[in-house]
Write a protein that holds these residues in place. Structure first.
Motif, PDB file in Angstrom:
ATOM      1  N   THR A 252     -12.122  -0.600   4.855  1.00 29.70           N
ATOM      2  CA  THR A 252     -10.817  -0.356   5.477  1.00 29.70           C
ATOM      3  C   THR A 252     -10.138  -1.649   5.906  1.00 29.70           C
ATOM      4  O   THR A 252      -8.914  -1.712   5.997  1.00 29.70           O
ATOM      5  CB  THR A 252     -10.930   0.543   6.721  1.00 29.70           C
ATOM      6  OG1 THR A 252     -11.621  -0.163   7.773  1.00 29.70           O
ATOM      7  CG2 THR A 252     -11.627   1.851   6.410  1.00 29.70           C
TER       8      THR A 252
ATOM      9  N   ARG B 128      -5.100   2.842   6.525  1.00 32.29           N
ATOM     10  CA  ARG B 128      -6.012   2.759   5.374  1.00 32.29           C
ATOM     11  C   ARG B 128      -6.799   4.058   5.191  1.00 32.29           C
ATOM     12  O   ARG B 128      -7.131   4.736   6.163  1.00 32.29           O
ATOM     13  CB  ARG B 128      -6.989   1.602   5.555  1.00 32.29           C
ATOM     14  CG  ARG B 128      -6.347   0.224   5.617  1.00 32.29           C
ATOM     15  CD  ARG B 128      -5.618  -0.129   4.335  1.00 32.29           C
ATOM     16  NE  ARG B 128      -4.973  -1.428   4.395  1.00 32.29           N
ATOM     17  CZ  ARG B 128      -5.497  -2.553   3.922  1.00 32.29           C
ATOM     18  NH1 ARG B 128      -6.696  -2.547   3.374  1.00 32.29           N
ATOM     19  NH2 ARG B 128      -4.825  -3.681   4.001  1.00 32.29           N
TER      20      ARG B 128
ATOM     21  N   ARG C 117      -3.779   2.388   0.836  1.00 36.36           N
ATOM     22  CA  ARG C 117      -2.914   2.097   1.970  1.00 36.36           C
ATOM     23  C   ARG C 117      -1.772   3.115   1.964  1.00 36.36           C
ATOM     24  O   ARG C 117      -1.158   3.362   0.919  1.00 36.36           O
ATOM     25  CB  ARG C 117      -2.358   0.682   1.882  1.00 36.36           C
ATOM     26  CG  ARG C 117      -1.349   0.342   2.989  1.00 36.36           C
ATOM     27  CD  ARG C 117      -1.012  -1.133   3.040  1.00 36.36           C
ATOM     28  NE  ARG C 117      -0.606  -1.622   1.731  1.00 36.36           N
ATOM     29  CZ  ARG C 117      -0.845  -2.856   1.295  1.00 36.36           C
ATOM     30  NH1 ARG C 117      -1.502  -3.714   2.042  1.00 36.36           N
ATOM     31  NH2 ARG C 117      -0.435  -3.233   0.095  1.00 36.36           N
TER      32      ARG C 117
END
Length: 366
Positions: free
Chosen positions: A187, A312, A363
């Motif tokens: 992430t 994320r 994203r």
């Protein structure tokens, strides 16, 4: 100068390492890489955070290149030798004897190795630290090599405890704790609110809590949520963790009904379909993936309701090892339509597996 030794999935391990370095604000400058290791420059801060890696085995501080670098190794009464890129008993003995000769001026020294093991496993290094040093030789294809000393290892005992000692276990259905740690690093988010909307018995949520993240989890199965709560109670007691997680019974397609805040990251392995009794054909794999994508489309619509802008997502999609030995990985153009940009894709599987984890890092552009 350092080297990181990769685990059994080098491509995923390398991706995690770069994400990890950005996540913890480490200035890593890659120098050279091979299938087994990555050579890089970094500040000593990398040693402080190394234990949060899931896909790496060792951190090695490099002393130099070639046999001359043996002179720069720090004396140890007991030591072992690990070779990467070579499996050669005579070479192992030659290098170990060379270290022993160099140490002779400072005192007696012994070196050892387990039978048929050319690279010391982390388990044995941990049992021997700090009395036993692990000196590492990293071989290039041209036969030249780097010399260094292991300074940190990932703790397999901790990861095993997180898996097999917790009160509720589901070995076949649960994600391995090591992979949960890798996914959290992918992430690149260091602080914030993390959600696992398919939490099951809580493996990924456990990792959130261990790392001091603001942890949330949900599952539409009330029994799974109860099991996750039981495991988290155990985690807090065993690892002396003060924080816990907020868990809800919730359908992942209706997250905004259960959570009022927005999240910095979602990390999850969803339902991947029924167990496969045999390797599918390409046509069968396409049908399986398309059927699940109807469900995943609704899930990602729901993600958009609870993610912050630029939040994320690390999500496991199913891929399939086909009857002809190839792997089928579906392209999902609908992700972009929903506002999700794919930053990376990595597979994780073993040769015997019919179902392949296709890990996507995304994203949310909003």
């Amino acid at each position: 100068m350092y080297a990181v030794i990769f685990g059994k999935n080098p491509a995923l391990s390398e991706a995690e390492f770069y994400s990890f370095s950005r996540r913890f604000g480490l200035k890593v400058s890659p120098i050279e890489s091979s299938r087994y290791w990555l050579l890089f420059d970094s500040s000593p801060q990398v040693e402080r955070y190394f234990h949060w890696l899931g896909g790496a085995l060792k951190l090695v501080r490099i002393a130099g290149e070639g046999e001359e670098a043996i002179k720069d190794l720090e004396y140890a009464k007991l030591f072992t030798v690990s070779l990467y890129g070579r499996s050669d008993w005579k070479l192992w003995r030659k290098l170990g004897s060379g270290i022993k000769r160099e140490f002779k001026a400072e005192g007696p020294a012994k070196f050892f190795k387990p039978a048929k093991t050319y690279a010391m496993p982390a388990e044995l290094i941990l049992k021997g630290f700090p009395e036993v040093k692990d000196f590492v030789f990293l071989f290039r294809e041209d036969g030249s090599f780097l010399v260094g000393e292991t300074v940190k290892v990932t703790d397999p005992f901790e990861l095993k405890k997180l898996d097999v000692e917790r009160p509720v276990q589901k070995p076949i259905l649960s994600i391995p704790p090591r992979l949960a740690r890798i996914m959290v690093n992918l992430t690149e988010v260091r602080r914030g609110s993390f959600l696992d909307p398919f939490c099951g018995i809580g493996t990924i949520v456990q990792e959130f809590v261990l790392q001091g993240l603001t942890a949330f989890g949900s599952d539409r199965d009330e029994g799974q949520v109860k099991a996750a709560k039981k495991n988290l109670t155990w985690l807090r007691n065993e690892f002396r963790v003060k924080t816990s997680a907020h868990l809800e019974v919730c359908d992942a397609r209706k997250l905004k009904r259960c959570f009022r805040q927005r999240f910095d990251a979602i990390v999850t392995e969803p339902y991947l379909g029924n167990p496969l009794k045999r390797n599918p054909s390409r046509g069968e794999a396409i049908k399986l993936a398309n059927e699940l994508d109807r469900f995943y489309y609704s899930v990602f619509e729901s993600f958009g309701d609870v993610l912050k802008r630029n939040g994320r997502v690390v999500f496991v999609f199913p891929a399939y090892r086909l009857s002809n030995g190839r792997i089928y990985r579906k392209e999902r153009k609908w992700l972009e339509k929903l506002g999700f940009e794919v930053l990376g894709k990595y597979t994780d599987y073993e040769e015997r597996h019919r179902l392949v984890r296709d890990i996507h890092v995304l994203r949310y552009r909003g």
